[in-house]
Design a protein around this motif. Structure first.
Motif, PDB file in Angstrom:
ATOM      1  N   LYS A 271      -9.560 -25.200  13.439  1.00 30.81           N
ATOM      2  CA  LYS A 271     -10.732 -24.264  13.240  1.00 30.81           C
ATOM      3  C   LYS A 271     -10.421 -23.844  11.443  1.00 30.81           C
ATOM      4  N   MET A 272     -12.212 -24.231  10.897  1.00 31.48           N
ATOM      5  CA  MET A 272     -12.243 -22.729   9.739  1.00 31.48           C
ATOM      6  C   MET A 272     -13.304 -21.831   9.850  1.00 31.48           C
ATOM      7  N   CYS A 273     -13.327 -21.398   8.791  1.00 26.29           N
ATOM      8  CA  CYS A 273     -14.367 -20.127   9.578  1.00 26.29           C
ATOM      9  C   CYS A 273     -14.951 -20.242   7.991  1.00 26.29           C
TER      10      CYS A 273
ATOM     11  N   GLY B  91     -20.055 -20.994   8.786  1.00 21.99           N
ATOM     12  CA  GLY B  91     -19.727 -20.153  10.277  1.00 21.99           C
ATOM     13  C   GLY B  91     -18.303 -21.310   9.962  1.00 21.99           C
ATOM     14  N   GLU B  92     -17.778 -21.096  11.386  1.00 17.83           N
ATOM     15  CA  GLU B  92     -16.927 -21.707  12.123  1.00 17.83           C
ATOM     16  C   GLU B  92     -17.305 -22.905  12.296  1.00 17.83           C
ATOM     17  N   ASN B  93     -15.781 -24.219  12.131  1.00 15.80           N
ATOM     18  CA  ASN B  93     -16.116 -25.023  12.010  1.00 15.80           C
ATOM     19  C   ASN B  93     -15.095 -25.665  12.455  1.00 15.80           C
ATOM     20  N   ARG B  94     -14.282 -27.019  13.416  1.00 18.04           N
ATOM     21  CA  ARG B  94     -13.118 -27.896  13.806  1.00 18.04           C
ATOM     22  C   ARG B  94     -13.251 -28.765  13.154  1.00 18.04           C
TER      23      ARG B  94
ATOM     24  N   ALA C 258      -4.700 -22.023   7.236  1.00 21.91           N
ATOM     25  CA  ALA C 258      -5.964 -22.313   8.837  1.00 21.91           C
ATOM     26  C   ALA C 258      -4.554 -22.994   9.878  1.00 21.91           C
TER      27      ALA C 258
ATOM     28  N   GLN D 224      -2.760 -22.365  13.155  1.00 18.91           N
ATOM     29  CA  GLN D 224      -2.647 -22.650  14.133  1.00 18.91           C
ATOM     30  C   GLN D 224      -1.928 -23.702  14.579  1.00 18.91           C
TER      31      GLN D 224
ATOM     32  N   GLY E  47     -12.590 -19.184   4.364  1.00 18.86           N
ATOM     33  CA  GLY E  47     -12.720 -20.154   5.133  1.00 18.86           C
ATOM     34  C   GLY E  47     -11.151 -20.435   5.748  1.00 18.86           C
TER      35      GLY E  47
ATOM     36  N   CYS F 155     -10.113 -18.493   9.311  1.00 14.47           N
ATOM     37  CA  CYS F 155     -10.424 -17.237  10.630  1.00 14.47           C
ATOM     38  C   CYS F 155      -9.661 -16.648  10.866  1.00 14.47           C
TER      39      CYS F 155
END
Length: 423
Positions: free
Chosen positions: A186-188, A207-210, A248, A252, A420, A422
């Protein structure tokens, strides 16, 4: 490319203390590692104080080398190109007290003095000046990953003053399985990112991406396009994106989202360990498990990503980078195992705190006995000029009988996340 070492350490500790099924899966995975005993190929080596536990109470300087070798599935990712190249190189310093970790990216276009390295046929290269990533290609002799790694380690030792204690090499295709094993990263993103199709096919919204495995490969490789510095077409802005991705990913892995899910954990182990070529200590399940366990309480904010300050330069007719004087200060600090300013260290136990047995530590003052200045033996109350009330200067009367206010504890500065990552 270099997320794998963090992946490995983040998982092995838990697996080493898990069920019999977990242990079986772990040993099956660890058997896939290609062991690289560099022996006499590396000129500077650190002998552990305790060979049976080489990481015990010692700082670790792990060199991670992400390769751009175009064989097999790697050719499918980046196209077929001959030779061996170092795509990304990072020096991971783990402090002796296991309170902090610092990851330093070494720009591949930096001009450095390459030392003499042994080639696969037994001959030696001549020292010469070139860009840093040439050490991997030249050292390999075109065929040997082992000699490529050794020459890169010798170069890092020579130009930084930091002695590499361990190493791992990872190919491009290893990223896909590792990222997919944890369900994507997950990155923002602060803005949309669109890669130039000629170099990497990637399109991500703000925005938020997986990010899945195949997308992660492109995110780590892309240099040209728009968004997050792609307009510059620079390896330096790519390093910033790579560090954000690694940070990131580590966050996680350290979260319950990954470690509390046995299925993700098993997939992660097989993917991570199957993609490594590493020294015997890193390839040893028991030794790495001990290192991982020692990192179980490290705070996420104390995983620091450091950029080497550089400047543009030209040598001959070739453009590249030079290291600013501050780079030497960074490496000298790492060699001395001194933390960067961003690290927030745990406060040591106060000298007057009770020991495990309940006794007051030496130097903490008296707790109810008569102080030299005349403390009441029954109550511990100060009745003289210099007596203490059982806790030393900070808890009672200061010297001369006046009250001495306790010093306020400095508050740690708020954590600054990379673009990037979150919150």
């Amino acid at each position: 490319m270099l997320v794998f070492r963090g992946v490995t350490m983040g998982v092995i500790g838990m697996m080493a203390f898990g069920s019999a099924a977990a242990a079986t899966a772990y040993h099956n995975a660890i058997s896939q590692i290609e062991v690289q005993d560099l022996g006499d190929l590396v000129t500077e080596q650190v002998e552990p104080k305790d060979p049976s536990d080489p990481f015990k109470d010692e700082p670790v300087n792990l060199l991670l080398m992400g390769t751009d070798i175009r064989d097999g599935t790697n050719a499918d990712i980046g196209g077929t190109v001959t030779g061996m190249r170092s795509d990304t190189t990072m020096l991971v310093h783990i402090s002796a007290d296991r309170q902090w970790m610092e990851i330093v990216s070494i720009p591949r276009d930096t001009f450095v003095d390459l030392p003499s390295c042994q080639l696969p046929d037994g001959s030696q290269t001549q020292p010469y000046r070139d860009k840093f990533n040439a050490s991997f290609d030249v050292g390999s002799g075109g065929t040997s990953l082992k000699h490529a790694a050794a020459c890169t380690i010798n170069t890092v030792n020579a130009v930084t003053g930091v002695t590499v204690t361990n190493h791992a090499v990872v190919k491009m295709n290893g990223v896909i399985d590792v990222v997919n094993a944890i369900g994507g990263v997950k990155m923002c993103l602060p803005e949309a990112l669109h890669g130039d199709p000629a170099s990497a096919r990637i399109d991500l919204p703000a925005g938020e991406n997986r990010i899945d495995g195949k997308t992660a490969i492109q995110f780590l490789r892309v240099r040209k396009g728009t968004g997050m510095g792609l307009e510059m077409g620079s390896d330096l802005t790519r390093i910033e994106r790579q560090q954000a991705f690694i940070n990131a990913t580590l966050r996680q892995i350290l979260s319950a989202e990954t470690l509390a899910d046995p299925t993700k954990t098993f997939r992660l182990i097989n993917a991570a360990l199957g993609s490594l070529s590493a020294d015997p200590a890193i390839a040893n399940p028991g030794k790495v498990a001990g290192l991982a366990w020692s990192l179980r309480e490290i705070e996420k904010r104390n995983i620091i990503m450091t950029k080497i300050p550089v400047f543009d330069t030209t040598e001959g007719t070739t453009g590249g980078l030079g290291w600013s004087p501050e780079a030497g200060e960074i490496f000298a600090r790492i060699a001395a195992d001194e933390p960067p300013e961003e690290v927030v260290l745990a406060e040591p136990e106060p000298s007057g705190s009770p020991s495990v047995s309940g006794e007051v530590q030496e130097g903490s003052g008296d707790t109810g006995g008569g102080a030299e200045g005349g403390a009441d033996a029954d109550t511990g109350t100060d009745t003289g000029e210099t007596g203490d009330t059982g806790t030393g200067e900070t808890g009672g009367a200061a010297e001369g009988g006046g009250d001495k206010p306790a010093k306020p504890k400095p508050k740690p500065s708020p954590e600054v996340l990379l673009d990037g990552v979150c919150a």
